[in-house]
Design a protein around this motif. Structure first.
Motif, mmCIF file in Angstrom:
data_model
loop_
_atom_site.group_PDB
_atom_site.id
_atom_site.type_symbol
_atom_site.label_atom_id
_atom_site.label_comp_id
_atom_site.label_asym_id
_atom_site.label_seq_id
_atom_site.Cartn_x
_atom_site.Cartn_y
_atom_site.Cartn_z
ATOM 1 N N PHE A 154 15.468 -3.765 -7.433
ATOM 2 C CA PHE A 154 14.211 -3.135 -7.005
ATOM 3 C C PHE A 154 14.490 -1.694 -6.551
ATOM 4 C CE2 PHE A 154 10.696 -2.698 -3.748
ATOM 5 C CZ PHE A 154 9.675 -2.623 -4.696
ATOM 6 N N GLU A 155 13.714 -0.763 -7.085
ATOM 7 C CA GLU A 155 13.989 0.653 -6.782
ATOM 8 C C GLU A 155 13.423 1.113 -5.438
ATOM 9 O OE1 GLU A 155 12.524 2.507 -10.291
ATOM 10 O OE2 GLU A 155 14.455 2.305 -11.330
ATOM 11 N N GLY A 156 12.399 0.436 -4.986
ATOM 12 C CA GLY A 156 11.808 0.813 -3.693
ATOM 13 C C GLY A 156 12.538 0.120 -2.562
ATOM 14 N N PRO A 157 12.154 0.429 -1.313
ATOM 15 C CA PRO A 157 12.762 -0.290 -0.193
ATOM 16 C C PRO A 157 12.140 -1.679 -0.048
ATOM 17 C CG PRO A 157 11.160 1.300 0.601
ATOM 18 C CD PRO A 157 11.178 1.438 -0.896
ATOM 19 N N TRP A 158 12.908 -2.615 0.476
ATOM 20 C CA TRP A 158 12.321 -3.895 0.870
ATOM 21 C C TRP A 158 12.778 -4.239 2.278
ATOM 22 C CZ3 TRP A 158 15.476 -8.005 2.072
ATOM 23 C CH2 TRP A 158 16.748 -8.047 1.501
ATOM 24 N N TYR A 159 11.935 -4.989 2.967
ATOM 25 C CA TYR A 159 12.161 -5.270 4.391
ATOM 26 C C TYR A 159 11.905 -6.743 4.669
ATOM 27 C CZ TYR A 159 10.953 -0.295 4.286
ATOM 28 O OH TYR A 159 10.894 1.034 3.975
ATOM 29 N N ALA A 172 1.961 4.858 3.933
ATOM 30 C CA ALA A 172 0.761 5.610 3.558
ATOM 31 C C ALA A 172 0.688 5.822 2.052
ATOM 32 C CB ALA A 172 0.744 6.958 4.289
ATOM 33 N N GLY A 173 -0.408 5.379 1.487
ATOM 34 C CA GLY A 173 -0.669 5.596 0.067
ATOM 35 C C GLY A 173 0.163 4.733 -0.878
ATOM 36 N N GLN A 174 1.032 3.887 -0.347
ATOM 37 C CA GLN A 174 1.944 3.135 -1.226
ATOM 38 C C GLN A 174 1.334 1.832 -1.739
ATOM 39 O OE1 GLN A 174 5.806 2.503 0.404
ATOM 40 N NE2 GLN A 174 6.257 4.691 0.529
ATOM 41 N N ARG A 175 1.935 1.349 -2.828
ATOM 42 C CA ARG A 175 1.587 0.011 -3.334
ATOM 43 C C ARG A 175 2.604 -0.955 -2.732
ATOM 44 N NH1 ARG A 175 2.507 1.866 -9.298
ATOM 45 N NH2 ARG A 175 4.310 2.569 -8.114
ATOM 46 N N VAL A 176 2.108 -1.836 -1.871
ATOM 47 C CA VAL A 176 3.015 -2.698 -1.102
ATOM 48 C C VAL A 176 2.783 -4.162 -1.478
ATOM 49 C CG1 VAL A 176 3.762 -3.349 1.239
ATOM 50 C CG2 VAL A 176 2.879 -1.039 0.819
ATOM 51 N N TYR A 355 11.623 -6.737 -10.606
ATOM 52 C CA TYR A 355 12.186 -5.760 -11.548
ATOM 53 C C TYR A 355 12.185 -4.399 -10.859
ATOM 54 C CZ TYR A 355 7.244 -4.721 -12.622
ATOM 55 O OH TYR A 355 5.927 -4.381 -12.522
ATOM 56 N N PRO A 356 12.821 -3.387 -11.403
ATOM 57 C CA PRO A 356 12.955 -2.115 -10.674
ATOM 58 C C PRO A 356 11.634 -1.577 -10.141
ATOM 59 C CG PRO A 356 14.359 -2.076 -12.598
ATOM 60 C CD PRO A 356 13.584 -3.366 -12.671
ATOM 61 N N GLY A 357 10.530 -1.764 -10.899
ATOM 62 C CA GLY A 357 9.262 -1.169 -10.469
ATOM 63 C C GLY A 357 8.308 -2.142 -9.814
ATOM 64 N N GLY A 358 8.690 -3.382 -9.598
ATOM 65 C CA GLY A 358 7.735 -4.309 -8.996
ATOM 66 C C GLY A 358 8.149 -5.763 -9.056
ATOM 67 N N LEU A 359 7.119 -6.607 -9.101
ATOM 68 C CA LEU A 359 7.367 -8.044 -8.999
ATOM 69 C C LEU A 359 6.604 -8.766 -10.117
ATOM 70 C CD1 LEU A 359 7.261 -9.714 -5.537
ATOM 71 C CD2 LEU A 359 6.163 -10.811 -7.462
ATOM 72 N N LYS A 360 7.254 -9.778 -10.685
ATOM 73 C CA LYS A 360 6.677 -10.483 -11.819
ATOM 74 C C LYS A 360 6.434 -11.941 -11.437
ATOM 75 C CE LYS A 360 8.270 -10.930 -16.552
ATOM 76 N NZ LYS A 360 7.093 -11.616 -16.942
ATOM 77 N N THR A 361 5.202 -12.405 -11.669
ATOM 78 C CA THR A 361 4.948 -13.838 -11.502
ATOM 79 C C THR A 361 4.910 -14.450 -12.897
ATOM 80 O OG1 THR A 361 2.543 -13.690 -11.692
ATOM 81 C CG2 THR A 361 3.486 -13.332 -9.496
ATOM 82 N N THR A 362 4.711 -15.745 -12.972
ATOM 83 C CA THR A 362 4.685 -16.373 -14.296
ATOM 84 C C THR A 362 3.440 -15.953 -15.082
ATOM 85 O OG1 THR A 362 3.702 -18.331 -13.304
ATOM 86 C CG2 THR A 362 6.084 -18.389 -13.655
ATOM 87 N N SER A 363 2.478 -15.274 -14.410
ATOM 88 C CA SER A 363 1.304 -14.870 -15.193
ATOM 89 C C SER A 363 1.052 -13.357 -15.235
ATOM 90 C CB SER A 363 0.043 -15.574 -14.663
ATOM 91 O OG SER A 363 -0.285 -15.073 -13.401
ATOM 92 N N ASP A 364 1.666 -12.573 -14.327
ATOM 93 C CA ASP A 364 1.339 -11.145 -14.254
ATOM 94 C C ASP A 364 2.513 -10.328 -13.713
ATOM 95 O OD1 ASP A 364 -1.291 -10.156 -14.968
ATOM 96 O OD2 ASP A 364 -2.062 -11.714 -13.602
ATOM 97 N N LEU A 368 4.989 -2.039 -7.707
ATOM 98 C CA LEU A 368 5.079 -1.891 -6.244
ATOM 99 C C LEU A 368 6.036 -0.776 -5.848
ATOM 100 C CD1 LEU A 368 5.523 -5.689 -5.342
ATOM 101 C CD2 LEU A 368 3.405 -4.357 -5.173
ATOM 102 N N ASP A 369 5.686 -0.098 -4.741
ATOM 103 C CA ASP A 369 6.592 0.906 -4.168
ATOM 104 C C ASP A 369 7.477 0.301 -3.090
ATOM 105 O OD1 ASP A 369 5.384 3.103 -5.632
ATOM 106 O OD2 ASP A 369 3.662 2.837 -4.294
ATOM 107 N N ALA A 370 6.998 -0.747 -2.438
ATOM 108 C CA ALA A 370 7.766 -1.364 -1.347
ATOM 109 C C ALA A 370 7.437 -2.849 -1.277
ATOM 110 C CB ALA A 370 7.420 -0.700 -0.015
ATOM 111 N N LEU A 371 8.402 -3.622 -0.793
ATOM 112 C CA LEU A 371 8.222 -5.076 -0.676
ATOM 113 C C LEU A 371 8.504 -5.498 0.762
ATOM 114 C CD1 LEU A 371 10.017 -6.949 -3.596
ATOM 115 C CD2 LEU A 371 7.849 -7.600 -2.556
ATOM 116 N N VAL A 372 7.653 -6.378 1.284
ATOM 117 C CA VAL A 372 7.859 -6.879 2.645
ATOM 118 C C VAL A 372 7.950 -8.408 2.580
ATOM 119 C CG1 VAL A 372 6.837 -7.096 4.950
ATOM 120 C CG2 VAL A 372 6.593 -4.945 3.682
#
Ligand code: N01
Length: 532
Positions: A154-159, A172-176, A355-364, A368-372
């Motif tokens: 994952f390219e963004g930060p995760w916490y 601010a302004g991020q896709r979380v 994946y580097p740019g986000g998260l994948k479920t079995t349907s979509d 994301l910029d950040a994951l919590v």
């Protein structure tokens, strides 16, 4: 001769009070704390929105009438920074700092029968001996991050909420993306939604949440309450939950349905979880009664959340209200009316990978910029197993508890002499106002050590029979309730491979205290003592 009388592991609510109580009883003591500050849970869980769901007047030490009078809480429910300030104030007031060694993680403890002492080792290579060890590590300390394929990429930060950066996080302004909708997820979500560009809430299990109705504690109200604090504390000690809750004292199923609805509506308006679940005597034992409160709560979700599909997805089903810890929030459900929040059902379409740019479920896929992760804890045993604790004949605690944790009265374990587990498995801690439960355990341990010393005894250990009998009583009481019926951390269901055992005592704080006192009065019945 040992270096110390007692080593305390941890300096949260329990470790802080243990240091004070043991020192006041004339014992030499040192607490080791992994964090560089004290506060335990309230030190680590500094995520936005972190707040206690027990009222501040209850969630505070009762041992010092002076402290009780001079400390002033600002709100009905205390927020994390205020609780942390309170604990630091307590350490200042009672001059505890010299006895608390911070930034020092205990890595192991081993029992030596020849000298009747524990050798405690720390991550910095230190070792010292003590006659007794008191673990004060908290029930919810060892946090867990799901093992998701690709998380490293994952390219963004995760916490994880339990290790929140001290400097805060600017969303601010991020896709979380937020994974986890327990007490923590429900608290942090509205805070993120208020600033983020978009918040995706990934929900595996919908949770019940009642309103807090948080508000400032007004001066006049505080003054009046403090004039009767002592009587209130006395009631709390004898109460079921460690908080005096006024219930009807009658079963819901015997009441006219319109009266039930009226009472729930009033309690919903007043806020708070304990008054809700304590309203009737059968709510946590009868599925039919529980179904009534569950439907009342689902109706509140439906009337709050404007999109009926989202509302239905937020409606918890398949387990009784209260069998997972009842959450509290004034904002969580309404937050889903914001255009920048979406709910993702990962029960029907589980998370597949990151994946580097986000998260994948079995349907979509979700960019994301950040994951919590608000994905909880390896509760009750996780922090104990993180240390290499070895008892009689080198037996590891992990092996002794391989099929389920067991401690006599929830405070001492067979095979581990002179070790006390503050708020251990088999105690009511997590089903109570934990601060009162902590005080009760610490005082019981303090008195036990004083009793041993007065008689010149050097060791104490519960018998296997007494421990077995206590844990079977714990199970019997739990099995008469709905508590074990959900997949929750209460039964270890949130940790893959953990034995499914319900190890908390749900027979009530007052009766539990009486049982512990009776054991002490009978010369520590069920324990074996030796020496002198
Ligand atoms: O943790 P939780 P918490 N994939 O275990 C989900 C106290 N506390 O930190 O239910 C996807 O309750 C999990 O889903 P599911 C309080 O005692 C008190 O929120 O297992 N999701 C759940 O939604 C509380 O009970 C306060 O299906 C995954 C969430 O993560 C306790 O701490 C505040 C997952 C975890 O919920 C723990 O609360 C905060 C996965 N692999 C906490 N793994 C107050 O005083 C887990 N989840 C208010």
């Amino acid at each position: 001769m040992t270096d110390l009388d007692v080593v305390v592991v941890g300096a949260g609510f329990s470790g802080i009070y243990a240091v004070h109580a043991f020192r006041s009883a004339g014992l030499t003591v040192r607490a080791f704390e992994a964090g560089d500050g004290i506060g335990g849970t309230w030190f680590w869980n500094s995520y936005p929105g972190a707040r206690c769901d027990v009222e501040s007047k209850d969630y505070s030490y009762s041992f010092s009438p002076e402290l009780e009078q001079e400390w002033s809480w600002s709100e009905r429910y205390p927020a994390q920074p205020e609780i942390l300030r309170y604990l630091n104030y307590v350490a200042d007031k009672f001059a505890l700092w010299p006895y608390i060694q911070r930034s020092t993680r205990v890595t192991g403890a081993s029992w030596d029968a020849a000298t009747a002492s524990w050798t405690v080792t720390t991550a910095d290579g230190g070792a010292l001996t003590a006659r007794y060890i008191a673990t004060a590590v908290g029930c919810l300390s060892e946090f867990q991050v799901p093992d998701l394929p690709g998380l490293d990429s994952f390219e963004g930060p995760w916490y994880h909420t339990s290790r929140w950066p001290r400097a805060g996080v600017d969303f601010a302004g991020q896709r979380v993306g937020l994974v986890g909708t327990g007490s923590t997820g429900i608290q942090i979500a509205p805070e993120i939604a208020a600033v983020a560009g978009h918040l995706h809430v990934f929900q595996r299990t919908a949770n019940f949440a009642v309103p807090n109705r948080n508000r400032p504690w007004l001066d006049a109200e505080e003054r009046e309450f403090k004039s009767r604090y002592r009587q209130y504390r006395a009631q709390a000690r004898e109460s079921f939950l460690g908080v005096p809750v006024t219930g009807t004292g009658r079963p819901l199923l015997s009441e006219p349905p319109e009266d039930v609805q009226r009472l729930f509506t009033a309690r919903w308006q007043a806020g708070g979880g304990m008054p809700f679940l304590g309203a009737y005597t059968d709510l946590l034992v009868s599925q039919a009664a529980n179904d009534v409160v569950a439907e009342f709560m689902r109706d509140r979700i439906r009337e709050t959340v404007l999109d009926p599909e989202v509302a239905e997805l937020l409606c918890p089903r398949g387990y009784p209200v209260g069998a997972k810890r009842l959450c509290q929030s004034d904002d969580y459900y309404a937050m889903f009316n914001r255009p920048n929040v979406s709910l993702v059902d990962i029960r029907s379409a589980p998370i597949e990978s990151v994946y580097p740019g986000g998260l994948k479920t079995t349907s979509d896929s979700y960019e994301l910029d950040a994951l919590v992760f608000a994905t909880g804890f390896d509760a009750l045993t996780g922090a104990l197993f993180a240390m290499d604790i070895r008892g009689v004949a080198g037996l590891p605690l992990r092996s002794a508890w391989a099929t389920g944790a067991a401690a006599y009265l929830g405070v001492a374990a067979a095979g581990f002499p002179n070790m006390f587990v503050i708020t251990g498995p088999g105690s009511p801690a997590v089903f109570s106002n934990v601060v009162l439960s902590i005080e009760q355990h610490v005082e019981w341990v303090r008195d036990c050590i004083a009793w041993l010393r007065a008689r010149g005894h050097t060791t104490i250990e519960p018998t296997a029979d007494a421990q077995r009998a206590w844990m079977s009583h714990v199970s019997e009481v739990a099995n008469a309730t709905l508590f074990p019926k959900a997949d929750s951390w209460y039964v270890g269901a949130n940790i893959p491979g953990k034995p499914r055992v319900f190890t908390s005592y749900v027979g009530g704080c007052g009766p539990y205290r009486a049982k512990c006192d009776a054991v002490a009065a009978a010369g520590y019945e069920g324990f074996r003592v030796a020496g002198a």
